[in-house]
Design a protein around this motif. Structure first.
Motif, PDB file in Angstrom:
ATOM      1  N   VAL A  16       0.317   1.977  -7.570  1.00 59.36           N
ATOM      2  CA  VAL A  16       1.094   3.219  -7.590  1.00 59.36           C
ATOM      3  C   VAL A  16       1.451   3.640  -6.162  1.00 59.36           C
ATOM      4  CG1 VAL A  16       1.011   5.679  -8.175  1.00 59.36           C
ATOM      5  CG2 VAL A  16       0.188   3.991  -9.810  1.00 59.36           C
ATOM      6  N   ALA A  17       0.494   3.518  -5.241  1.00 56.02           N
ATOM      7  CA  ALA A  17       0.767   3.881  -3.838  1.00 56.02           C
ATOM      8  C   ALA A  17       1.839   2.976  -3.244  1.00 56.02           C
ATOM      9  CB  ALA A  17      -0.518   3.801  -3.016  1.00 56.02           C
ATOM     10  N   SER A  18       1.812   1.693  -3.564  1.00 60.22           N
ATOM     11  CA  SER A  18       2.828   0.787  -3.030  1.00 60.22           C
ATOM     12  C   SER A  18       4.195   1.061  -3.641  1.00 60.22           C
ATOM     13  CB  SER A  18       2.423  -0.672  -3.252  1.00 60.22           C
ATOM     14  OG  SER A  18       2.442  -1.003  -4.616  1.00 60.22           O
ATOM     15  N   MET A  19       4.237   1.540  -4.884  1.00 60.26           N
ATOM     16  CA  MET A  19       5.514   1.921  -5.485  1.00 60.26           C
ATOM     17  C   MET A  19       6.053   3.182  -4.821  1.00 60.26           C
ATOM     18  SD  MET A  19       4.944   1.025  -9.491  1.00 60.26           S
ATOM     19  CE  MET A  19       6.379   1.932  -9.980  1.00 60.26           C
ATOM     20  N   MET A  21       5.443   4.174  -1.732  1.00 62.72           N
ATOM     21  CA  MET A  21       5.832   3.846  -0.355  1.00 62.72           C
ATOM     22  C   MET A  21       6.893   2.744  -0.291  1.00 62.72           C
ATOM     23  SD  MET A  21       4.242   5.890   1.591  1.00 62.72           S
ATOM     24  CE  MET A  21       4.397   5.151   3.187  1.00 62.72           C
ATOM     25  N   ARG A  22       7.336   2.247  -1.426  1.00 66.14           N
ATOM     26  CA  ARG A  22       8.360   1.200  -1.542  1.00 66.14           C
ATOM     27  C   ARG A  22       7.958  -0.094  -0.831  1.00 66.14           C
ATOM     28  NH1 ARG A  22      12.356   5.534  -0.041  1.00 66.14           N
ATOM     29  NH2 ARG A  22      12.799   6.548  -2.007  1.00 66.14           N
ATOM     30  N   THR A  23       6.708  -0.480  -0.951  1.00 68.24           N
ATOM     31  CA  THR A  23       6.241  -1.756  -0.399  1.00 68.24           C
ATOM     32  C   THR A  23       5.753  -2.675  -1.513  1.00 68.24           C
ATOM     33  OG1 THR A  23       4.013  -0.878  -0.047  1.00 68.24           O
ATOM     34  CG2 THR A  23       5.551  -0.719   1.797  1.00 68.24           C
ATOM     35  N   ASP A  24       6.132  -2.372  -2.741  1.00 64.41           N
ATOM     36  CA  ASP A  24       5.626  -3.116  -3.889  1.00 64.41           C
ATOM     37  C   ASP A  24       6.086  -4.569  -3.891  1.00 64.41           C
ATOM     38  OD1 ASP A  24       4.133  -3.293  -6.255  1.00 64.41           O
ATOM     39  OD2 ASP A  24       5.960  -3.150  -7.441  1.00 64.41           O
ATOM     40  N   GLY A  25       7.297  -4.836  -3.443  1.00 65.41           N
ATOM     41  CA  GLY A  25       7.807  -6.198  -3.429  1.00 65.41           C
ATOM     42  C   GLY A  25       7.161  -7.075  -2.367  1.00 65.41           C
ATOM     43  N   GLN A  26       6.558  -6.468  -1.356  1.00 67.77           N
ATOM     44  CA  GLN A  26       5.951  -7.207  -0.255  1.00 67.77           C
ATOM     45  C   GLN A  26       4.483  -7.521  -0.499  1.00 67.77           C
ATOM     46  OE1 GLN A  26       6.569  -4.322   2.722  1.00 67.77           O
ATOM     47  NE2 GLN A  26       8.756  -4.685   2.910  1.00 67.77           N
ATOM     48  N   GLN A  27       3.879  -6.869  -1.442  1.00 62.79           N
ATOM     49  CA  GLN A  27       2.453  -7.002  -1.686  1.00 62.79           C
ATOM     50  C   GLN A  27       2.201  -7.726  -2.997  1.00 62.79           C
ATOM     51  OE1 GLN A  27       1.275  -2.739   0.253  1.00 62.79           O
ATOM     52  NE2 GLN A  27       0.644  -3.145  -1.758  1.00 62.79           N
ATOM     53  N   VAL A  34      -6.925  -4.216  -2.612  1.00 62.99           N
ATOM     54  CA  VAL A  34      -7.542  -3.911  -1.313  1.00 62.99           C
ATOM     55  C   VAL A  34      -7.078  -2.550  -0.809  1.00 62.99           C
ATOM     56  CG1 VAL A  34      -7.623  -4.618   1.107  1.00 62.99           C
ATOM     57  CG2 VAL A  34      -7.922  -6.317  -0.692  1.00 62.99           C
ATOM     58  N   VAL A  35      -5.773  -2.285  -0.874  1.00 61.80           N
ATOM     59  CA  VAL A  35      -5.243  -0.994  -0.424  1.00 61.80           C
ATOM     60  C   VAL A  35      -5.815   0.145  -1.257  1.00 61.80           C
ATOM     61  CG1 VAL A  35      -3.126   0.398  -0.363  1.00 61.80           C
ATOM     62  CG2 VAL A  35      -3.143  -1.881   0.621  1.00 61.80           C
ATOM     63  N   GLY A  36      -5.919  -0.045  -2.562  1.00 60.96           N
ATOM     64  CA  GLY A  36      -6.473   1.004  -3.423  1.00 60.96           C
ATOM     65  C   GLY A  36      -7.927   1.298  -3.122  1.00 60.96           C
ATOM     66  N   ILE A  37      -8.726   0.269  -2.914  1.00 58.79           N
ATOM     67  CA  ILE A  37     -10.153   0.476  -2.659  1.00 58.79           C
ATOM     68  C   ILE A  37     -10.390   1.038  -1.264  1.00 58.79           C
ATOM     69  CG2 ILE A  37     -12.361  -0.711  -2.376  1.00 58.79           C
ATOM     70  CD1 ILE A  37     -11.543  -2.491  -4.706  1.00 58.79           C
ATOM     71  N   VAL A  38      -9.703   0.487  -0.260  1.00 60.05           N
ATOM     72  CA  VAL A  38      -9.880   0.994   1.109  1.00 60.05           C
ATOM     73  C   VAL A  38      -9.346   2.419   1.211  1.00 60.05           C
ATOM     74  CG1 VAL A  38      -9.195   0.659   3.514  1.00 60.05           C
ATOM     75  CG2 VAL A  38      -9.905  -1.290   2.153  1.00 60.05           C
ATOM     76  N   GLY A  39      -8.224   2.701   0.555  1.00 58.08           N
ATOM     77  CA  GLY A  39      -7.710   4.072   0.525  1.00 58.08           C
ATOM     78  C   GLY A  39      -8.674   5.027  -0.157  1.00 58.08           C
ATOM     79  N   ALA A  40      -9.312   4.565  -1.220  1.00 61.37           N
ATOM     80  CA  ALA A  40     -10.302   5.391  -1.909  1.00 61.37           C
ATOM     81  C   ALA A  40     -11.516   5.635  -1.018  1.00 61.37           C
ATOM     82  CB  ALA A  40     -10.725   4.733  -3.206  1.00 61.37           C
ATOM     83  N   LEU A  41     -11.933   4.614  -0.275  1.00 58.77           N
ATOM     84  CA  LEU A  41     -13.059   4.788   0.644  1.00 58.77           C
ATOM     85  C   LEU A  41     -12.725   5.779   1.750  1.00 58.77           C
ATOM     86  CD1 LEU A  41     -14.363   1.129   1.037  1.00 58.77           C
ATOM     87  CD2 LEU A  41     -15.575   3.043   0.000  1.00 58.77           C
TER      88      LEU A  41
END
Length: 89
Positions: A16-19, A21-27, A34-41
């Protein structure tokens, strides 16, 4: 069982965060997790003590913890974009 739930919820939050920030196609799926867990931490250590409640990494899944984790993932993606491209976007 808690680790599996953390991976699933972290993946969804990262996606959802990548959508947003419009980086969904790159990830890929792995980077979304990883982004979700590190962001949650990050959000659990920085934002949650300021507003109260329990972080998502403690096993408590509520609307507040999911929103805080999403904010943390968005901030993390903004920082990554800042170093990659020179702009937050």
């Amino acid at each position: 069982m808690g680790l599996i739930i953390l991976l699933i919820v972290g993946g969804l939050i990262g996606w959802v965060a990548s959508m947003i920030m419009r980086t969904d196609g790159q990830q890929g799926i792995l980077l979304n997790v990883v982004v979700g867990i590190v962001g949650a931490l990050l959000a659990g250590f920085i934002i949650t003590p300021l507003i109260g409640g329990a972080p998502i990494t403690s096993g408590v899944i509520s609307i507040q913890s999911i929103v805080v984790s999403l904010i943390g993932a968005i901030v993390l993606l903004a920082i990554i974009n800042l170093f990659r491209r020179g702009t937050v976007r």
